[in-house]
Every structure is written in structure tokens, then in C-alpha cells.
Design a protein around this motif. Structure first.
Motif, PDB file in Angstrom:
ATOM      1  N   UNK A  64      23.512  23.626 -53.601  1.00  0.00           N
ATOM      2  CA  UNK A  64      22.714  24.629 -52.660  1.00  0.00           C
ATOM      3  C   UNK A  64      22.234  25.658 -53.291  1.00  0.00           C
ATOM      4  N   UNK A  65      23.114  26.853 -53.906  1.00  0.00           N
ATOM      5  CA  UNK A  65      22.105  27.585 -53.847  1.00  0.00           C
ATOM      6  C   UNK A  65      21.672  27.691 -55.088  1.00  0.00           C
ATOM      7  N   UNK A  66      21.999  27.183 -56.018  1.00  0.00           N
ATOM      8  CA  UNK A  66      20.852  25.847 -57.829  1.00  0.00           C
ATOM      9  C   UNK A  66      19.344  25.073 -56.941  1.00  0.00           C
ATOM     10  N   UNK A  67      19.664  24.851 -55.665  1.00  0.00           N
ATOM     11  CA  UNK A  67      18.635  24.289 -55.027  1.00  0.00           C
ATOM     12  C   UNK A  67      17.958  25.290 -53.957  1.00  0.00           C
ATOM     13  N   UNK A  68      18.471  26.130 -53.711  1.00  0.00           N
ATOM     14  CA  UNK A  68      17.362  27.556 -53.279  1.00  0.00           C
ATOM     15  C   UNK A  68      16.503  28.303 -54.275  1.00  0.00           C
ATOM     16  N   UNK A  69      17.186  28.563 -55.028  1.00  0.00           N
ATOM     17  CA  UNK A  69      16.640  29.543 -55.872  1.00  0.00           C
ATOM     18  C   UNK A  69      15.570  29.001 -56.352  1.00  0.00           C
ATOM     19  N   UNK A  70      15.658  27.334 -57.654  1.00  0.00           N
ATOM     20  CA  UNK A  70      14.688  26.954 -58.101  1.00  0.00           C
ATOM     21  C   UNK A  70      13.240  26.493 -56.909  1.00  0.00           C
ATOM     22  N   UNK A  71      13.564  26.284 -55.361  1.00  0.00           N
ATOM     23  CA  UNK A  71      12.774  26.405 -54.203  1.00  0.00           C
ATOM     24  C   UNK A  71      12.099  27.176 -54.016  1.00  0.00           C
ATOM     25  N   UNK A  72      12.474  28.059 -54.556  1.00  0.00           N
ATOM     26  CA  UNK A  72      11.975  29.418 -54.121  1.00  0.00           C
ATOM     27  C   UNK A  72      11.110  29.861 -55.335  1.00  0.00           C
ATOM     28  N   UNK A  73      11.333  29.712 -56.681  1.00  0.00           N
ATOM     29  CA  UNK A  73      10.802  29.666 -57.929  1.00  0.00           C
ATOM     30  C   UNK A  73       9.973  28.653 -58.866  1.00  0.00           C
ATOM     31  N   UNK A  74      10.012  27.030 -57.885  1.00  0.00           N
ATOM     32  CA  UNK A  74       9.610  26.082 -58.368  1.00  0.00           C
ATOM     33  C   UNK A  74       8.646  25.478 -57.974  1.00  0.00           C
ATOM     34  N   UNK A  75       9.664  25.062 -56.570  1.00  0.00           N
ATOM     35  CA  UNK A  75       8.367  24.872 -55.153  1.00  0.00           C
ATOM     36  C   UNK A  75       7.041  24.932 -55.160  1.00  0.00           C
ATOM     37  N   UNK A  76       7.077  26.607 -54.961  1.00  0.00           N
ATOM     38  CA  UNK A  76       6.436  27.407 -54.371  1.00  0.00           C
ATOM     39  C   UNK A  76       4.662  26.798 -55.796  1.00  0.00           C
TER      40      UNK A  76
END
Length: 351
Positions: free
Chosen positions: A185-197
């Protein structure tokens, strides 16, 4: 400025031969061709074709040169020459809400990605570039986040477990929490903020600047060139990032417990080894892979449906991150419910 009071209807004419005198000359109607209107003035003559229908001539005084200006206005006609449409119904003016067709676009895009991948329509060079971007270039921020999250949870667990005399269970509890929930979950949140945006902003800018349409004109499929490489890169990179985050989180927790609370690192690691099962690590990798697909597909779908210029790009970027986070939490609940049902016995071996 011309006003309504300056409009003076002069006469009506039909398809009969007739002539009427005006101030500037003679106006002759009819002739051999009943559809022609001729104006014969001093030293000049004009002839033009008029439709075979009853027409009204309106004269407007021109204050610039003193002459009369006489446009021909058709009675009962409109300026819209489009063909008559069918009678309007209730759904003729209804359009689906934006969130609805954007949600459907996520499903359509996911189906296209799966179909194109199974057919081998993948741009591998672009996939490797996106894989480097999602994986190695995101390692630093993911590891830093997992280290501090691990230390924060260690403080809470050690304080409570020490009072109960369960120091040997701290490592097992931390290992289960990290492997099953925190790391993916933490990894996905970081990736969503950095890569998804970044995905949403890039594709949104390409959409509003018509670069995606240019790809279609050049014969390239935007799904193969833009979307599929990002989805594959996110699905492959997140499981490895999750393993790294789990390792760093456990290491930081063991170091903090040993240096601050006096619990040996060997005790923490031994407890974690006895509590963990191979399925815990596999479930974490499956979760992170699903989260990676959610992040990439939602971000790309929000990007390619952007409208409204720079403002629309900003709104799509923000909305893509929010929807990705909501999707991550919903998928985490569904997967946890499927993977871990019934009473567990993982902590029996570490007490």
C-alpha cells in the motif's frame, strides 16, 4: 447605427412581369426569366437571380452616402439552412456525466491494453524507458518512505508489547504488517503520487495539443505507443519495489528496536522468520501488481480524456491521483478479504 424604425417595407413582388420606380433609378422585375431581378440606374445596371418565392424588399437609409440600401429578405425563411431534423425527444439533449464516461473509458482502455498485449502489439523500446522511470528512478523515495513508516510502527508496537511481556512477538507482528499491508500500500501510494500524476499530465498535454490525433494520422495506435508500455512497466516494477520496501522497513524497525528499546536484532529477525509464510510475500507481490495496473490505467484514461487546455490538464492530474488512491484502497480490501479468510495462526510460532 441602424435602428428598427429605419426599416421601411416598399413592396412585394412575385413572378409576374412588373416594374417599380425608385429614387435612384428603375427597378425592373420579371422579363423572360421570372427569377431575375434587374436594377437599372444612371449609367449602371445590375442583374441577379432571385428564388421563385414571395419576397419582401426592405430599404434602409444609408447616412454615409445618402443612397438607399435595399437587401432582399425572404419572408418565412431563416438563416439556418440545415435540413429539418427529427422531433426532439427526452434523450436527444442528454449527455452522460463526465465521471460516468470517464469510468467507462477506464474499462474500455483496460480491455484494449489486454487485447493488444495478448496480440503482441507492444512498443518494447518505450516499455523499457517507462520501466526505468517507474522502477530505478522511484526507488529512493519509496525506500525512504518505507523506512520511516517502519520506524513509526515499531515505536507503537514495542511500547505496547513490552508492557505485556511480548518482546519476542514484535518482529513477527511487524513482518506480517509489512508483508500483507504496509509494503504494497505504501509503495503504491508513493508511485501514484509520483508516476500516476506524471502519466496523467503527459497524456493530458498531448491530448489538448492534438499530439495523440497526430499519432493516429501517422498510422500509429496511441494505445500501443502510449498506454500499453506504461501499464506493463507499472505492473512489473511495483512488485520489486514492494520487496525492497519490505526489506528496508524491517531493517529500519530492527535497528530502532535494538538501539532505542534494547530488543536485539536477532530476536526481531527470528520472530519475523517464524511468523512469515511464503504466501505472505506472494500476496504482497500480487497486490502490488494489481495496484500498479490500477494506477497506470486510471492515469492514462484520465489523461487521454482531458479537455479544456492547461486548466483541464491540472484537473485531470489531480483527479487521476485521487481516483487511483481510492481504487488502491478498494482493491486492497477486496484482495485482503479473498487472501486472508478465517482465523490465522501465524503468531503462534513467535510467542
Amino acid at each position: 447605427m441602424q435602428t428598427a424604425s429605419q426599416l421601411h417595407p416598399i413592396f412585394y413582388f412575385s413572378n409576374r412581369r412588373s416594374s417599380i420606380k425608385s429614387d435612384g433609378g428603375w427597378m425592373k422585375l420579371g422579363g423572360r426569366n421570372p427569377s431575375q431581378l434587374a436594377f437599372i440606374g444612371r449609367g449602371q445596371s445590375l442583374k441577379f437571380v432571385t428564388p421563385n418565392r414571395k419576397t419582401r424588399l426592405v430599404v434602409i437609409s444609408n447616412t454615409d452616402d445618402g443612397h438607399l440600401y435595399g437587401p432582399v429578405l425572404e419572408e418565412g425563411s431563416t438563416t439556418n439552412h440545415a435540413p429539418c431534423s427529427e422531433p426532439e425527444t427526452f434523450f436527444s439533449k442528454w449527455s452522460p456525466p463526465r465521471y460516468l464516461w470517464r469510468g467507462l473509458s477506464v474499462l474500455v482502455l483496460a480491455g484494449q491494453v489486454i487485447t493488444r498485449t495478448l496480440k503482441g502489439k507492444v512498443h518494447w523500446r518505450n516499455t523499457l524507458q517507462q520501466l526505468e522511470r517507474v522502477g530505478p528512478k522511484s526507488v529512493g523515495v519509496c525506500l525512504l518512505t518505507s523506512a520511516f513508516v517502519g520506524m513509526a510502527f515499531t515505536i507503537q508496537f514495542v511500547r505496547e508489547f513490552t508492557r505485556l511481556g511480548l518482546n519476542r512477538s514484535v518482529g513477527g507482528v511487524l513482518a506480517l504488517a509489512f508483508s500483507r499491508e504496509l509494503s504494497p500500500v505504501v509503495t503504491s501510494i508513493v508511485v501514484a503520487g509520483r508516476i500516476g500524476s506524471a502519466f496523467a499530465a503527459e497524456l493530458g498535454t498531448m491530448q489538448v495539443s492534438e499530439q495523440i490525433d497526430t499519432l493516429r494520422v501517422l498510422g500509429s495506435n496511441p494505445v500501443d505507443y502510449l498506454v500499453t508500455p506504461r501499464v506493463i512497466a507499472s505492473s512489473l516494477a511495483l512488485p520489486f519495489l514492494t520487496l525492497l520496501c519490505f526489506t528496508v522497513g524491517m531493517a529500519s524497525s530492527a535497528l530502532l528496536a535494538d538501539s532505542v528499546y534494547g530488543i536485539s536484532i536477532n530476536i526481531i529477525l527470528d520472530s519475523a522468520q517464524r511468523a512469515l509464510r511464503s504466501w505472505d510475500i506472494i500476496s504482497a507481490m500480487i497486490k502490488s501488481q494489481v495496484f500498479g495496473m490500477i494506477i497506470s490505467i486510471v492515469s492514462c484514461a484520465w489523461g487521454v480524456t482531458t479537455m479544456g487546455g492547461a486548466k483541464g490538464v491540472g484537473e485531470s492530474t489531480t483527479s487521476a491521483v485521487v481516483i487511483s488512491l481510492v481504487g488502491i484502497f478498494m482493491a486492497d480490501f477486496a484482495l485482503s478479504y479473498c487472501f486472508f479468510q478465517g482465523a490465522g495462526d501465524s503468531l503462534k510460532n513467535c510467542i
